[in-house]
Write a protein that holds these residues in place. Structure first.
Motif, PDB file in Angstrom:
ATOM      1  N   ARG A   1       7.706  24.365 -12.984  1.00 24.77           N
ATOM      2  CA  ARG A   1       7.150  23.213 -13.307  1.00 24.77           C
ATOM      3  C   ARG A   1       7.686  21.989 -12.466  1.00 24.77           C
ATOM      4  NH1 ARG A   1       8.323  23.318 -19.443  1.00 24.77           N
ATOM      5  NH2 ARG A   1      10.285  23.986 -18.588  1.00 24.77           N
ATOM      6  N   GLY A   2       8.919  21.929 -12.306  1.00 21.97           N
ATOM      7  CA  GLY A   2       9.482  20.796 -11.675  1.00 21.97           C
ATOM      8  C   GLY A   2       8.915  20.800 -10.119  1.00 21.97           C
ATOM      9  N   LEU A   3       8.341  21.638  -9.738  1.00 25.03           N
ATOM     10  CA  LEU A   3       7.970  21.677  -8.260  1.00 25.03           C
ATOM     11  C   LEU A   3       6.490  21.188  -8.100  1.00 25.03           C
ATOM     12  CD1 LEU A   3       9.838  24.517  -6.650  1.00 25.03           C
ATOM     13  CD2 LEU A   3      10.451  22.093  -7.274  1.00 25.03           C
ATOM     14  N   GLN A   4       5.732  21.051  -9.282  1.00 25.46           N
ATOM     15  CA  GLN A   4       4.362  20.854  -9.413  1.00 25.46           C
ATOM     16  C   GLN A   4       4.224  19.438  -9.420  1.00 25.46           C
ATOM     17  OE1 GLN A   4       2.513  23.178 -12.438  1.00 25.46           O
ATOM     18  NE2 GLN A   4       1.276  24.315 -11.133  1.00 25.46           N
ATOM     19  N   TRP A   5       3.002  18.881  -9.237  1.00 23.45           N
ATOM     20  CA  TRP A   5       2.792  17.075  -9.424  1.00 23.45           C
ATOM     21  C   TRP A   5       3.004  16.992 -11.050  1.00 23.45           C
ATOM     22  CZ3 TRP A   5      -2.208  15.494  -6.689  1.00 23.45           C
ATOM     23  CH2 TRP A   5      -1.997  15.645  -5.224  1.00 23.45           C
ATOM     24  N   SER A   6       3.664  15.742 -11.226  1.00 28.17           N
ATOM     25  CA  SER A   6       3.734  15.588 -12.775  1.00 28.17           C
ATOM     26  C   SER A   6       2.368  14.754 -12.854  1.00 28.17           C
ATOM     27  CB  SER A   6       4.797  14.425 -12.920  1.00 28.17           C
ATOM     28  OG  SER A   6       4.695  13.231 -12.103  1.00 28.17           O
ATOM     29  N   GLU A   7       1.893  14.665 -14.089  1.00 29.75           N
ATOM     30  CA  GLU A   7       0.641  14.042 -14.594  1.00 29.75           C
ATOM     31  C   GLU A   7       0.805  12.700 -14.154  1.00 29.75           C
ATOM     32  OE1 GLU A   7      -2.300  14.453 -18.234  1.00 29.75           O
ATOM     33  OE2 GLU A   7      -0.309  13.537 -18.774  1.00 29.75           O
ATOM     34  N   GLU A   8       2.092  11.908 -14.475  1.00 28.46           N
ATOM     35  CA  GLU A   8       2.267  10.277 -13.913  1.00 28.46           C
ATOM     36  C   GLU A   8       1.826  10.517 -12.670  1.00 28.46           C
ATOM     37  OE1 GLU A   8       6.236   7.786 -13.417  1.00 28.46           O
ATOM     38  OE2 GLU A   8       6.458   9.746 -14.396  1.00 28.46           O
ATOM     39  N   TYR A   9       2.498  11.300 -11.636  1.00 27.74           N
ATOM     40  CA  TYR A   9       2.363  11.023 -10.352  1.00 27.74           C
ATOM     41  C   TYR A   9       0.818  11.075  -9.987  1.00 27.74           C
ATOM     42  CZ  TYR A   9       2.432  12.189  -5.382  1.00 27.74           C
ATOM     43  OH  TYR A   9       2.124  12.204  -4.240  1.00 27.74           O
ATOM     44  N   ALA A  10       0.085  12.092 -10.713  1.00 26.46           N
ATOM     45  CA  ALA A  10      -1.253  12.281 -10.254  1.00 26.46           C
ATOM     46  C   ALA A  10      -2.387  10.955 -10.750  1.00 26.46           C
ATOM     47  CB  ALA A  10      -2.082  13.384 -11.021  1.00 26.46           C
ATOM     48  N   LEU A  11      -1.611  10.485 -11.846  1.00 25.39           N
ATOM     49  CA  LEU A  11      -2.401   9.438 -12.427  1.00 25.39           C
ATOM     50  C   LEU A  11      -2.330   7.978 -11.687  1.00 25.39           C
ATOM     51  CD1 LEU A  11      -1.852  10.040 -16.075  1.00 25.39           C
ATOM     52  CD2 LEU A  11      -4.105  10.047 -14.677  1.00 25.39           C
ATOM     53  N   ARG A  12      -1.220   7.611 -11.015  1.00 25.52           N
ATOM     54  CA  ARG A  12      -0.540   6.630 -10.141  1.00 25.52           C
ATOM     55  C   ARG A  12      -1.250   6.653  -8.977  1.00 25.52           C
ATOM     56  NH1 ARG A  12       4.977   8.373 -10.321  1.00 25.52           N
ATOM     57  NH2 ARG A  12       5.671   8.712  -8.364  1.00 25.52           N
ATOM     58  N   GLY A  13      -1.753   7.917  -8.478  1.00 24.51           N
ATOM     59  CA  GLY A  13      -2.460   8.031  -7.121  1.00 24.51           C
ATOM     60  C   GLY A  13      -1.608   8.506  -6.097  1.00 24.51           C
ATOM     61  N   PRO A  14      -1.577  10.012  -5.956  1.00 21.87           N
ATOM     62  CA  PRO A  14      -0.813  10.431  -5.091  1.00 21.87           C
ATOM     63  C   PRO A  14      -0.947   9.980  -3.530  1.00 21.87           C
ATOM     64  CG  PRO A  14      -2.701  12.136  -5.636  1.00 21.87           C
ATOM     65  CD  PRO A  14      -2.721  10.945  -6.335  1.00 21.87           C
TER      66      PRO A  14
ATOM     67  N   LYS B   1      11.196  18.500   1.158  1.00 22.82           N
ATOM     68  CA  LYS B   1      11.886  18.853   0.052  1.00 22.82           C
ATOM     69  C   LYS B   1      12.522  17.428  -0.612  1.00 22.82           C
ATOM     70  CE  LYS B   1      16.458  20.957  -0.587  1.00 22.82           C
ATOM     71  NZ  LYS B   1      17.475  21.654  -0.025  1.00 22.82           N
ATOM     72  N   ASN B   2      12.789  16.382   0.021  1.00 20.84           N
ATOM     73  CA  ASN B   2      12.959  15.378  -0.775  1.00 20.84           C
ATOM     74  C   ASN B   2      11.984  14.616  -1.610  1.00 20.84           C
ATOM     75  OD1 ASN B   2      15.824  15.324   0.064  1.00 20.84           O
ATOM     76  ND2 ASN B   2      15.410  14.070   2.156  1.00 20.84           N
ATOM     77  N   ALA B   3      10.750  14.808  -1.155  1.00 19.31           N
ATOM     78  CA  ALA B   3       9.578  14.141  -1.696  1.00 19.31           C
ATOM     79  C   ALA B   3       9.339  14.988  -3.311  1.00 19.31           C
ATOM     80  CB  ALA B   3       8.212  14.340  -0.867  1.00 19.31           C
ATOM     81  N   TYR B   4       9.936  16.046  -3.384  1.00 20.74           N
ATOM     82  CA  TYR B   4       9.575  16.539  -4.902  1.00 20.74           C
ATOM     83  C   TYR B   4      10.075  15.744  -5.889  1.00 20.74           C
ATOM     84  CZ  TYR B   4       7.964  21.338  -2.951  1.00 20.74           C
ATOM     85  OH  TYR B   4       7.011  22.236  -2.536  1.00 20.74           O
ATOM     86  N   ALA B   5      11.286  14.997  -5.414  1.00 20.39           N
ATOM     87  CA  ALA B   5      11.811  14.446  -6.674  1.00 20.39           C
ATOM     88  C   ALA B   5      11.112  13.462  -7.163  1.00 20.39           C
ATOM     89  CB  ALA B   5      13.094  13.713  -5.962  1.00 20.39           C
ATOM     90  N   GLY B   6      10.004  12.701  -6.216  1.00 21.35           N
ATOM     91  CA  GLY B   6       9.414  11.803  -6.838  1.00 21.35           C
ATOM     92  C   GLY B   6       7.836  12.082  -7.624  1.00 21.35           C
ATOM     93  N   ARG B   7       7.879  13.438  -7.772  1.00 21.30           N
ATOM     94  CA  ARG B   7       6.612  14.182  -8.373  1.00 21.30           C
ATOM     95  C   ARG B   7       7.194  14.911  -9.734  1.00 21.30           C
ATOM     96  NH1 ARG B   7       5.232  15.591  -2.899  1.00 21.30           N
ATOM     97  NH2 ARG B   7       6.067  17.631  -3.228  1.00 21.30           N
ATOM     98  N   ASP B   8       8.551  14.844  -9.761  1.00 25.02           N
ATOM     99  CA  ASP B   8       8.940  15.857 -10.734  1.00 25.02           C
ATOM    100  C   ASP B   8       8.718  15.282 -12.227  1.00 25.02           C
ATOM    101  OD1 ASP B   8      10.531  17.831 -12.432  1.00 25.02           O
ATOM    102  OD2 ASP B   8      12.248  16.641 -12.023  1.00 25.02           O
ATOM    103  N   TYR B   9       8.373  15.977 -13.286  1.00 26.68           N
ATOM    104  CA  TYR B   9       7.985  15.509 -14.489  1.00 26.68           C
ATOM    105  C   TYR B   9       9.439  15.029 -15.320  1.00 26.68           C
ATOM    106  CZ  TYR B   9       9.493  19.779 -16.876  1.00 26.68           C
ATOM    107  OH  TYR B   9      10.195  20.715 -17.359  1.00 26.68           O
ATOM    108  N   ARG B  10      10.596  15.626 -14.812  1.00 29.55           N
ATOM    109  CA  ARG B  10      11.705  15.084 -15.430  1.00 29.55           C
ATOM    110  C   ARG B  10      12.500  13.959 -14.712  1.00 29.55           C
ATOM    111  NH1 ARG B  10      14.926  20.372 -16.654  1.00 29.55           N
ATOM    112  NH2 ARG B  10      16.520  18.871 -17.273  1.00 29.55           N
TER     113      ARG B  10
END
Length: 493
Positions: free
Chosen positions: A84-97, A462-471
């Motif tokens: 789950r941590g490697l998918q987009w978070s809902e927060e990230y999708a809502l603020r505009g990927p 790889k580093n960009a995943y952290a900005g999308r992680d739901y946690r």
């Protein structure tokens, strides 16, 4: 110009049986972009160039219908306990990927990936994309760039920008969901249709158009129906990933009250133009609660399934009876689906998994996997000029060395190829009569420079995943090393 290739083993083609045949100490002759002779007795003096490959297998180019054409993420997610941590978070999708890479970097990554296909003997490819690091899906301009790169390298491709109406996301409480933007799906299909109309047949026929929507659970029924109508109008293939997870089945059952194949039927996609990677989770599968209900009969009506055993086993899955699919009349093509795009290793994994899932040592023969990687792919595309070495076929051929010190003794060349060789043994690749790999090297490519640049872009991805992680975890927490550095506390017990 007429070129003659000789080798200890040549895989020819018998039109009477519509199958490969094994020729020993034989020749392949091509003139321009067509094969003119396969067998023995052609006078080398009548040719402009002669290549003696020695102890080697010369066969048709591999057809890869789920080919990586981007930077790969399998290194990051095939072992991950919390996917789950490697998918987009809902927060990230809502603020505009936002895209991780600009257009120039995307173009380089795709060109880099295409050279890897050639290095592994793949001569015809239909790409997949990693939308994880994109803004939504692919664009028209992205795929124009891919077409231009393919033409420069000499790779034959079936292309179209990916599109989807929704993206899988993870909510703040860790639940999986779909973030829907139906208008993005409509816009993506319109761009894909424009691409096929503009680019199909370009670069002397090397580039063909295809409609390549994303996974079935990211499409609305309306978008699927529109895709079916567009494919009919354009007379082009459609490839749609489905039957690749139990979660997909549950999602579609809850949303539409039907199975993946039922939804394909209802929307008009289940037909002769459709390609389905991975087609694993059908009724009767050991992880599917529903009994078998004629799914193989339905799959026998489409252009083919795209079997990707190497990638599937990395995610803990397998097609449970390759031979049963074939016996039911399902056309099986092959896809590599990740890095490295090593079709030889892919076929070897397939044969071994067939034995494991059925308990039969004769299951999933090397010959049948080789057929799938050549003739099966050609049939899926409706092409009788690919996937075979025969007079009149296009001059797509691969020379795989069998004399390497790691190869060992040679028995049957196809079984030896799968068990003892790999893509690293591919020496020469010819596509459409043009040599695109010679002595294992792609002409015009600075391998050191390209690898260094690709590593830098991989690190950025790889580093960009952290900005999308739901946690909101840091990169080091998301992707810990296999072993701790000296003096560090290491992973928690």
């Amino acid at each position: 110009m007429k070129t003659l290739v000789t080798a200890s083993h040549v895989i020819g083609y018998d039109p009477g049986t519509d199958d490969h045949v094994l020729l020993r100490d034989a020749q392949v002759v091509y003139e321009g972009n067509r094969i003119v002779h396969v067998g023995h007795g052609h006078d080398p003096a009548a040719c402009d160039e002669v290549l003696d490959a020695g102890l080697a297998l010369v066969g048709p180019g591999f057809v890869d219908l789920d080919a990586l054409a981007d930077i790969d993420h399998a290194l990051l997610d095939t072992w991950h306990a919390d996917g789950r941590g490697l998918q987009w978070s809902e927060e990230y999708a809502l603020r505009g990927p936002v895209p991780v890479f600009d257009a120039e970097d995307r173009a380089f990554l795709r060109a880099y990936a295409l050279t890897q296909l050639v290095r592994n003997g793949i001569t015809t490819a239909m790409p997949i994309a990693a939308e994880t690091h994109g803004e939504w899906a692919e664009t028209y301009d992205d795929l124009v760039s891919v077409a231009d790169s393919a033409a420069r390298i000499g790779l034959r491709m079936y292309l179209g920008p990916s599109y989807r109406a929704g993206v899988p996301v993870v909510t703040p409480d860790g639940e999986r969901a779909i973030h829907w933007r139906p208008e993005r799906g409509d816009e993506g299909l319109a761009e894909a249709v424009r691409f096929v109309r503009d680019v199909d047949g370009a670069h002397d026929g090397l580039i063909r158009g295809a409609l390549l929507p994303c996974r079935i659970e990211t499409l609305t029924p309306e978008l699927m129906r529109a895709t079916a109508r567009a494919a009919e109008e354009l007379d082009c293939p459609v490839r749609l990933h489905c039957l690749q997870g139990t979660g997909e089945r549950e999602e579609l059952a809850g949303r539409h009250g039907t199975t993946p194949l039922g939804l394909l039927e209802e929307t008009g996609l289940l037909g002769r133009r459709l390609l389905v990677p991975h087609a694993v989770y059908i009724g009767g599968h050991s992880q599917v609660e529903a009994p078998y209900a004629g799914e193989l009969d339905a799959l026998a009506r489409i252009a083919g399934i795209v079997h990707c055993p190497h990638t599937m086993v990395r995610y803990g899955a397998a097609l449970e009876d390759f031979d049963r699919y074939r016996a039911a009349g399902v056309n099986i093509a092959m896809g590599t689906d990740s890095f490295p795009p090593d079709m030889i290793r892919n076929m070897d994994y397939g044969t071994n998994l067939s034995k494991l899932t059925t308990g039969r040592p004769e299951a999933g023969s090397a010959a049948d996997y080789y057929r799938a990687a050549t003739l099966g792919g050609a049939r899926a595309l409706g092409r009788d000029d690919l996937g075979r070495l025969a007079p009149g076929a296009l001059a797509d051929l691969v020379v795989v060395r069998l004399d390497g010190p790691r190869t060992g003794p040679v028995d049957d060349p196809i079984r030896t190829l799968l068990m003892n060789a790999s893509g690293a043994d591919v020496d020469t690749v010819v596509i459409d009569g043009r040599t695109v790999l010679a002595a294992g090297r792609v002409p015009g490519v600075d391998e050191t420079d390209w690898r260094t640049r690709a590593q830098g872009l991989f690190d950025r991805m790889k580093n960009a995943y952290a900005g999308r992680d739901y946690r909101h975890r840091a990169t080091e927490e998301l992707f810990p090393d296999s072993f701790p550095a000296p003096g560090s506390p290491g992973p928690a017990a």
